[in-house]
Design a protein around this motif. Structure first.
Motif, PDB file in Angstrom:
ATOM      1  N   GLN A 134     -18.453  50.973 -40.021  1.00  0.00           N
ATOM      2  CA  GLN A 134     -19.238  49.787 -40.358  1.00  0.00           C
ATOM      3  C   GLN A 134     -20.532  49.744 -39.554  1.00  0.00           C
ATOM      4  OE1 GLN A 134     -17.874  49.195 -43.278  1.00  0.00           O
ATOM      5  NE2 GLN A 134     -18.309  47.024 -42.984  1.00  0.00           N
ATOM      6  N   MET A 135     -20.453  50.193 -38.298  1.00  0.00           N
ATOM      7  CA  MET A 135     -21.678  50.266 -37.495  1.00  0.00           C
ATOM      8  C   MET A 135     -22.668  51.214 -38.148  1.00  0.00           C
ATOM      9  SD  MET A 135     -20.013  50.311 -33.692  1.00  0.00           S
ATOM     10  CE  MET A 135     -21.384  51.167 -32.938  1.00  0.00           C
ATOM     11  N   GLY A 136     -22.164  52.367 -38.604  1.00  0.00           N
ATOM     12  CA  GLY A 136     -23.028  53.321 -39.296  1.00  0.00           C
ATOM     13  C   GLY A 136     -23.641  52.690 -40.537  1.00  0.00           C
ATOM     14  N   TYR A 137     -22.823  51.945 -41.262  1.00  0.00           N
ATOM     15  CA  TYR A 137     -23.290  51.273 -42.480  1.00  0.00           C
ATOM     16  C   TYR A 137     -24.472  50.361 -42.166  1.00  0.00           C
ATOM     17  CZ  TYR A 137     -23.079  48.063 -46.479  1.00  0.00           C
ATOM     18  OH  TYR A 137     -23.384  47.292 -47.568  1.00  0.00           O
ATOM     19  N   PHE A 138     -24.351  49.578 -41.097  1.00  0.00           N
ATOM     20  CA  PHE A 138     -25.420  48.628 -40.785  1.00  0.00           C
ATOM     21  C   PHE A 138     -26.636  49.312 -40.167  1.00  0.00           C
ATOM     22  CE2 PHE A 138     -21.841  45.633 -41.211  1.00  0.00           C
ATOM     23  CZ  PHE A 138     -22.418  44.816 -42.179  1.00  0.00           C
ATOM     24  N   VAL A 139     -26.393  50.396 -39.427  1.00  0.00           N
ATOM     25  CA  VAL A 139     -27.539  51.136 -38.881  1.00  0.00           C
ATOM     26  C   VAL A 139     -28.404  51.667 -40.028  1.00  0.00           C
ATOM     27  CG1 VAL A 139     -28.215  53.266 -37.716  1.00  0.00           C
ATOM     28  CG2 VAL A 139     -26.541  51.744 -36.652  1.00  0.00           C
ATOM     29  N   PHE A 140     -27.745  52.279 -41.028  1.00  0.00           N
ATOM     30  CA  PHE A 140     -28.536  52.846 -42.129  1.00  0.00           C
ATOM     31  C   PHE A 140     -29.102  51.746 -43.031  1.00  0.00           C
ATOM     32  CE2 PHE A 140     -26.315  56.730 -40.870  1.00  0.00           C
ATOM     33  CZ  PHE A 140     -27.390  57.607 -40.854  1.00  0.00           C
ATOM     34  N   SER A 141     -28.430  50.605 -43.090  1.00  0.00           N
ATOM     35  CA  SER A 141     -28.971  49.472 -43.841  1.00  0.00           C
ATOM     36  C   SER A 141     -30.273  48.983 -43.223  1.00  0.00           C
ATOM     37  CB  SER A 141     -27.973  48.304 -43.862  1.00  0.00           C
ATOM     38  OG  SER A 141     -26.818  48.672 -44.586  1.00  0.00           O
ATOM     39  N   ALA A 142     -30.396  49.185 -41.914  1.00  0.00           N
ATOM     40  CA  ALA A 142     -31.567  48.681 -41.199  1.00  0.00           C
ATOM     41  C   ALA A 142     -32.720  49.678 -41.214  1.00  0.00           C
ATOM     42  CB  ALA A 142     -31.178  48.353 -39.756  1.00  0.00           C
ATOM     43  N   LEU A 143     -32.481  50.889 -41.699  1.00  0.00           N
ATOM     44  CA  LEU A 143     -33.534  51.911 -41.688  1.00  0.00           C
ATOM     45  C   LEU A 143     -34.489  51.683 -42.863  1.00  0.00           C
ATOM     46  CD1 LEU A 143     -31.866  55.349 -40.832  1.00  0.00           C
ATOM     47  CD2 LEU A 143     -33.327  53.922 -39.394  1.00  0.00           C
ATOM     48  N   SER A 144     -35.475  50.844 -42.668  1.00  0.00           N
ATOM     49  CA  SER A 144     -36.339  50.482 -43.804  1.00  0.00           C
ATOM     50  C   SER A 144     -37.161  51.678 -44.296  1.00  0.00           C
ATOM     51  CB  SER A 144     -37.247  49.327 -43.414  1.00  0.00           C
ATOM     52  OG  SER A 144     -37.910  49.629 -42.211  1.00  0.00           O
ATOM     53  N   ALA A 145     -37.423  52.630 -43.396  1.00  0.00           N
ATOM     54  CA  ALA A 145     -38.186  53.808 -43.821  1.00  0.00           C
ATOM     55  C   ALA A 145     -37.424  54.610 -44.872  1.00  0.00           C
ATOM     56  CB  ALA A 145     -38.490  54.690 -42.611  1.00  0.00           C
ATOM     57  N   TYR A 146     -36.103  54.455 -44.862  1.00  0.00           N
ATOM     58  CA  TYR A 146     -35.289  55.191 -45.835  1.00  0.00           C
ATOM     59  C   TYR A 146     -34.586  54.253 -46.804  1.00  0.00           C
ATOM     60  CZ  TYR A 146     -36.407  58.984 -42.725  1.00  0.00           C
ATOM     61  OH  TYR A 146     -37.091  59.894 -41.971  1.00  0.00           O
TER      62      TYR A 146
END
Lengths: 321, 250
Positions: A134-146
């Motif tokens: 879930q942490m990974g999920y939210f980290v990538f959710s926050a990557l606006s560049a991607y």
């Protein structure tokens, strides 16, 4: 180890069905038929089965052989997909670079998270792996560049030594099958080798295995990293197939779905996971077309499988699992 | 006596208010069979755990083969040559008897990191394992699942797993517990045949076994060492007689 030769006809059928080559050969046959009869949909479906089968196979390795019930296997899967997206944005498109990179990225994710998770046991292990995913999920959710929450299309299909062979779905299907076959061969060898024995011994009796002189922690960590790396390969192939990467790839639903595949196929047998993945993909596709309540049907199927396993189907058919 | 194989140096361990190891010091010589006896609750199992590495002492040192191993985990101590036979039968139930011993033999290389070569194909290990099974009287039982062996056979299997490692030291936690008379005698003779070859610390309730095997005996009462001495000295000790041996003394 040589298992006793099965005798009765039903026992032979079960043995054939659960042979590691069978499921992969079935997927390959569908792809070949789809190409010959020009049925693109078959090829796409078979590729999906191969990719999810690869992810399920890697989970089956740590879950079945190691007794490590990871509820976060979607994380390395998703990371593999993001490696393709991010490397593609950076201009790296060759499959010979992308796949090793995806393997490494996911395996490296498993190094610290696995090292922490493996300090826990039982239900805590399940929860901590879920938490990391879930942490990974939210980290990538926050990557606006991607693409952040919404995700993003990949720059384009991968190349092979500069040639754009994977523009065809057929080529990508064969690549997926080849990776699945290679991973399956490697894991089957490993299961029969010393590493697999130590992994199973630790699953059955951790204190004994340690007292013999094996570092249970390091063995499990290595297994977790291998499984994560292979899941990363699956994620990378999934990104190639759909051409789109989003955080939903590492949603906990997917972790659960992978567990379902492993359990459906029988977790003690490594080859079961691929079989389970095929079944889930088929149910999702054909039952999903008929009714939006297809998950109800999948639920019934899981119930049926779990219930019959209590009776132990293989033993019922005259063969010990 | 030359340098001892195992030396416990003022070991202390408490669980809350309960003192389970009370300044325990004794040593096992390089060729010695040493027995550890004491009434239930004397702290024998805790001490065994501290020797094997599964329990950390609060204070004091465990010196094994001239090396301070107090901080080392179980697997490291095992690789240094400390083999353990557990109090309760502790085998890999899902493996055949032979595979249990093969695994034990493999552990002497100290690595699990072999991914390709089938374990079944590591011939040298299998030969050693088969020889070890024969030595403990389990020839012909190789393919039986360890979980399906009779209790006494499991004890013998554990011993085979210990012996195949050619350990520097055997730590035996009640190896005769729950075995029949005949089995006990057979295992006792087997251990006696190792006298002078492999030093041992044996925790045992069966006094016949203890007096047959042990060069020296340490009596643990209430977590503390009451006396360490030869069988005759122990037999003669009044305190031990009243506290522990009672009518059991032969």
């Amino acid at each position: 180890m040589t298992s006793p030769a099965p005798r009765s006809l039903p026992a032979r059928l079960v043995a054939l069905l659960t042979h590691p080559v069978t499921a992969i050969a079935a997927i390959a046959l569908v792809v070949a038929a789809g190409q010959i009869l020009d049925q693109g949909f078959w090829v796409t479906l078979a590729t999906r089965a191969a990719i999810l089968g690869l992810a399920a196979l890697s989970l089956g390795f740590i879950l079945g052989q190691g007794g490590l019930v990871s509820f976060g296997h979607a994380a390395p899967f998703g990371i593999g997909a993001y490696v393709v997206l991010i490397a593609g944005e950076a201009g790296v498109r060759d499959v010979l670079v992308l796949l090793p990179l995806a393997f490494l990225g996911s395996a490296l994710f498993a190094l610290p998270t696995g090292a922490l998770a493996l300090r826990t046991r039982g239900v805590y292990f399940i929860m901590i792996t879920l938490a990391f995913a879930q942490m990974g999920y939210f980290v990538f959710s926050a990557l606006s560049a991607y693409g952040g929450d919404d995700g993003m299309s990949i720059a384009g299909r991968a190349t092979l030594l500069g040639a754009r062979v994977f523009r065809s779905d057929g080529a990508l299907a064969w690549l997926s099958i080849a990776v699945l076959a290679a991973a399956s061969l490697f894991l089957h060898r490993t299961v029969g080798a010393r590493f697999g024995h130590v992994l199973r011994a630790a699953r059955d009796n951790e204190a004994r295995t340690a007292a013999l002189g094996f570092s249970v922690f390091r063995t499990r960590l290595a297994a977790t990293m291998i499984a994560a790396g292979i899941a990363g390969l699956a994620g990378a192939l999934m990104a190639e197939q759909t051409g789109f990467v989003s955080p939903s790839l590492m949603n906990w639903h997917r972790s659960g779905e992978l567990i379902v595949m492993v359990v459906l196929g029988g977790s003690r047998r490594l080859s079961g996971a691929v079989l389970g993945a095929i079944v889930v993909v088929l149910v999702e596709e054909f039952l999903g077309e008929a009714t939006e309540y297809w998950k109800f049907g999948l639920g019934l199927l899981i119930l049926a499988v779990v219930a019959t396993r209590v009776v132990d189907l293989p033993r019922l058919l005259g063969r010990r699992a | 006596m030359s340098e001892p194989i195992l030396r416990l140096d003022d070991i202390q361990k408490r669980y809350g208010a309960l003192i389970v190891s009370d300044h325990v010091s004794f040593s096992v010589g390089a060729k010695e069979i040493h027995a550890l006896i004491g009434p239930n609750g004397a702290g024998k199992s805790t001490l065994v755990g501290q020797i094997a590495g599964s329990i950390r002492p609060d204070a004091g040192r465990v010196v094994f083969d001239g090396r301070d191993v107090t901080g080392l985990p179980v697997a490291r101590r095992a690789r240094l040559g400390l083999a353990r036979v557990f109090q309760t039968s502790n085998v890999i139930a899902g493996f055949s008897a032979l595979d249990n011993v093969v695994l034990a033999a493999a552990a002497t290389d100290g690595t699990s990191f072999r991914f390709i070569r089938p374990l079944a194909g590591e011939r040298r290990l299998r030969e050693r394992a088969a020889a070890s099974l024969e030595r403990v009287g389990l020839a012909g039982r190789e393919t039986i699942l360890a979980g399906a062996l009779a209790h006494g056979e499991k004890r013998a299997l554990e011993l085979a797993m210990g012996l195949v490692q050619e350990p520097k030291f055997l730590l035996l936690d009640e190896p005769m517990a729950g075995t029949g008379r005949e089995e006990t005698e057979r295992l006792t003779e087997l251990l006696a045949s190792l006298d002078g070859k492999i030093p041992m610390l044996i925790v045992e309730h069966d006094m016949a076994t203890v007096f047959r095997l042990a060069h020296r005996i340490t009596v643990l009462i209430g977590g503390a060492v009451a006396i360490t001495g030869t069988a005759d000295e122990i037999r003669a000790d009044r305190q031990v007689r009243s506290a522990y041996l009672g009518e059991e003394a032969p």
